[in-house]
Design a protein around this motif. Structure first.
Motif, PDB file in Angstrom:
ATOM      1  N   CYS A   1       0.852  -1.191   0.000  1.00  0.00           N
ATOM      2  CA  CYS A   1       0.000   0.000   0.000  1.00  0.00           C
ATOM      3  C   CYS A   1       0.885   1.238   0.000  1.00  0.00           C
ATOM      4  CB  CYS A   1      -0.893  -0.022   1.239  1.00  0.00           C
ATOM      5  SG  CYS A   1      -1.756   1.533   1.517  1.00  0.00           S
TER       6      CYS A   1
ATOM      7  N   CYS B   1      -8.153  -1.598  -0.800  1.00  0.00           N
ATOM      8  CA  CYS B   1      -7.081  -1.734   0.171  1.00  0.00           C
ATOM      9  C   CYS B   1      -7.630  -1.748   1.593  1.00  0.00           C
ATOM     10  CB  CYS B   1      -6.115  -0.568  -0.001  1.00  0.00           C
ATOM     11  SG  CYS B   1      -4.800  -0.579   1.208  1.00  0.00           S
TER      12      CYS B   1
ATOM     13  N   CYS C   1      -5.703   1.205   3.990  1.00  0.00           N
ATOM     14  CA  CYS C   1      -6.007   2.638   3.970  1.00  0.00           C
ATOM     15  C   CYS C   1      -7.414   2.927   3.487  1.00  0.00           C
ATOM     16  CB  CYS C   1      -4.994   3.381   3.106  1.00  0.00           C
ATOM     17  SG  CYS C   1      -5.201   3.140   1.331  1.00  0.00           S
TER      18      CYS C   1
ATOM     19  N   HIS D   1      -6.038   0.670  -5.142  1.00  0.00           N
ATOM     20  CA  HIS D   1      -4.731   0.780  -5.772  1.00  0.00           C
ATOM     21  C   HIS D   1      -4.675  -0.056  -7.036  1.00  0.00           C
ATOM     22  CE1 HIS D   1      -3.738   2.620  -2.049  1.00  0.00           C
ATOM     23  NE2 HIS D   1      -3.741   1.504  -1.346  1.00  0.00           N
TER      24      HIS D   1
END
Ligand SMILES: [Zn+2]
Length: 67
Positions: free
Chosen positions: A8, A39, A42, A46
């Motif tokens: 990440c 993800c 967070c 992505h």
């Protein structure tokens, strides 16, 4: 068998992309952009490609049956 993971960019944590592969399958993947992955670290999404990915293999020792 292992899980394909990417790092990440926001938290620097390894996150699974939801694809399992063995070493040969992973090595044979084309280096193309894959669909963005949600993800868990967070909360974002992505995009990733093979060069961003690593194969996390569980070091589990399998018991064999001899018959
Ligand atoms: Zn993230």
């Amino acid at each position: 068998m292992g899980a394909i993971m990417i790092r990440c960019p926001a938290t620097n944590e390894l996150i699974p992309v939801g694809i399992d592969a063995d070493r040969d399958t992973f090595a044979g993947l084309p280096d193309v952009k894959a669909a963005p992955v949600h993800c868990p670290a967070c909360g974002g999404k992505h995009a990733w490609s093979k060069k961003d990915a690593i194969l996390e293999q569980t070091m589990r020792i399998r018991s064999r049956s001899y018959d």
